[in-house]
Design an enzyme around this catalytic site. Structure first.
Site, PDB file in Angstrom:
ATOM      1  N   GLY A 150      -7.939   2.826  -2.338  1.00  0.00           N
ATOM      2  CA  GLY A 150      -8.540   3.992  -2.981  1.00  0.00           C
ATOM      3  C   GLY A 150      -7.644   5.214  -2.926  1.00  0.00           C
ATOM      4  O   GLY A 150      -6.803   5.355  -2.035  1.00  0.00           O
TER       5      GLY A 150
ATOM      6  N   ASP B 249     -14.316  -2.002   3.455  1.00  0.00           N
ATOM      7  CA  ASP B 249     -15.189  -1.921   2.285  1.00  0.00           C
ATOM      8  C   ASP B 249     -14.759  -2.864   1.166  1.00  0.00           C
ATOM      9  O   ASP B 249     -13.962  -3.769   1.367  1.00  0.00           O
ATOM     10  CB  ASP B 249     -15.238  -0.476   1.775  1.00  0.00           C
ATOM     11  CG  ASP B 249     -13.861   0.066   1.385  1.00  0.00           C
ATOM     12  OD1 ASP B 249     -12.853  -0.623   1.617  1.00  0.00           O
ATOM     13  OD2 ASP B 249     -13.800   1.182   0.841  1.00  0.00           O
TER      14      ASP B 249
ATOM     15  N   GLU C 285      -9.085   1.006   6.863  1.00  0.00           N
ATOM     16  CA  GLU C 285     -10.072   2.069   6.629  1.00  0.00           C
ATOM     17  C   GLU C 285     -10.705   2.619   7.904  1.00  0.00           C
ATOM     18  O   GLU C 285     -10.980   3.818   8.001  1.00  0.00           O
ATOM     19  CB  GLU C 285     -11.179   1.562   5.687  1.00  0.00           C
ATOM     20  CG  GLU C 285     -10.716   1.288   4.272  1.00  0.00           C
ATOM     21  CD  GLU C 285     -10.059  -0.075   4.114  1.00  0.00           C
ATOM     22  OE1 GLU C 285      -9.577  -0.356   3.007  1.00  0.00           O
ATOM     23  OE2 GLU C 285     -10.044  -0.855   5.089  1.00  0.00           O
TER      24      GLU C 285
ATOM     25  N   GLY D 183      -9.172  -1.613  -1.006  1.00  0.00           N
ATOM     26  CA  GLY D 183      -9.756  -2.040  -2.268  1.00  0.00           C
ATOM     27  C   GLY D 183      -8.802  -2.817  -3.148  1.00  0.00           C
ATOM     28  O   GLY D 183      -9.242  -3.586  -4.014  1.00  0.00           O
TER      29      GLY D 183
END
Length: 386
Positions: A71, A148, A140, A117
């Site tokens: 991200g 995630d 993360e 991601g």
């Protein structure tokens, strides 16, 4: 040969070459990080091609030296006060479901960095090709977020407690290790990757056996190096089976003094520098993921991300991004600052289900597979109202 992209300045390029479809993540200077525009375009291409009978094979790749570094952290930081990141979060989790369940054969050609991601566009695919320059990680938790984009589902299904180890430490795996763990399917030397892409495009077929056969012409059998963390699974399983982050760290510390375990010191140092809130939420999410379906994991992860970006129990994610990407002082000041101060009640808060209209909409029926889009949810009306 691939035709010239229609819009080479676009953040995602979609090319249609006979029966093949080629997606190129095209933000090389930003390591192809994921923004709202990136996720929107990916969804558009994938929906169009899944419904197109002429589309047989979809290939993912990244421009430059990265596949995708995850991200866009600056985007999250800049949107911290007005919920402007609602869209990218919703769209990304919704897209993750469709990537996992896509109806056409997909191949990822993964050269360089693939993190967070970015891995959601690699690991779920039928074929994921890595090279000696591939670097994978899910870091993360270290910045106050959590593992995630479907990784509480993916990592919880790795052997033993390797998933907990990767999620909590952010440890990096190379291409060989990705293949050995099942996070990738094939290892191809980087100098052969471009020729493999040409062959796949000219194959003009999505038949899995034919695609596999072509990839195997270029791929090499690999074994993890002697010093690989995969050769330390007995220690990892012994320590990372603990019921709490505190237990895991204590167990890991006790193993550090044993001969041959010098590698633990650096890993422990990183663990202790990570966000206590991020670590506790991540461990619980992975543990729950062991018993959850893909849809349940995605809905849970969506809630966690929304609650953390809204600083429901802590603002650590913004402090982590500040320290890593904004001021780059690598000296985050976590709040709470210790694991003991992160209470079970607070962790419970971010796991609580939302009201029905606020939950991530994952289609329950194949007939409405592409329903539940962001623009048809309640969220566009909520931006700026937090």
């Amino acid at each position: 040969m691939a035709q010239e992209p229609v819009n080479p300045g676009e953040v995602v390029l979609g090319e249609e070459i006979k029966h093949a479809r080629l997606i190129t993540l095209n933000r090389p200077r930003q390591l192809n990080v994921i923004s709202s525009k990136v996720v929107y375009l990916l969804s558009q291409f994938l929906e169009k091609w899944e419904k197109d009978d002429d589309a047989k094979l979809v290939i993912f790749k990244g421009a430059g030296r990265a596949f995708c570094a995850g991200g866009d952290l600056r985007m999250f930081y800049e949107g911290r006060s007005d919920d402007s990141c609602l869209e990218v979060v919703y769209r990304m989790y919704w897209l993750c479901y469709h990537i996992h369940t896509y109806k056409k054969t997909m191949v990822a050609l993964v050269h360089g960095i693939v993190m967070g991601g970015g891995g959601a566009m690699v690991v779920p695919l039928k074929f994921s090709v890595v090279t000696e320059k591939t670097v994978f990680a899910v870091p993360e938790a270290s910045i106050g977020l959590h593992t995630d984009c479907s990784f509480s589902y993916i990592l919880s299904r790795l052997p033993g407690y390797l998933g907990e180890y990767l999620a909590l430490t952010g440890a990096r795996l190379n291409g060989k290790e990705m293949v050995a763990t099942g996070l990738a399917t094939h290892f191809v030397p980087s100098e052969k990757l471009q020729e493999l892409e040409k062959r796949l495009l000219s194959l003009d077929s999505g038949d899995e056996n034919k695609v596999r056969s072509v990839i195997e012409e270029f791929s090499a059998a690999v074994q993890p190096d002697e010093e690989s963390v995969l050769n330390k699974l007995s220690t990892i399983n012994k320590c990372f089976c603990g019921d709490s982050v505190e237990e895991i760290i204590k167990s890991f510390e006790s193993e550090a003094g044993i001969e041959g375990n010098a590698w633990i010191a650096a890993v422990l140092k990183g663990l202790k520098r990570s966000s206590p809130t991020g670590l506790k939420i991540t461990l619980r999410s992975i543990r729950e993921g062991r018993k959850q379906t893909l849809a349940e994991c995605l809905k849970k992860e969506f809630r966690l991300t929304m609650n953390l970006l809204r600083s429901v129990i802590s603002g650590d994610v913004y402090e982590g991004i500040r320290a890593l990407s904004i001021d780059k002082d690598n000296a985050p000041k976590w709040n709470p600052s210790t694991l003991e101060e992160v209470t079970s009640d607070n962790v419970d808060l971010v796991f609580q289900p939302f009201s029905a209209e606020l939950e991530l909409k994952i289609p329950a029926e194949e007939s409405c597979r592409w329903d539940g889009k962001y623009e048809n949810s309640v969220y566009p009306n909520l931006q700026g109202k937090n």
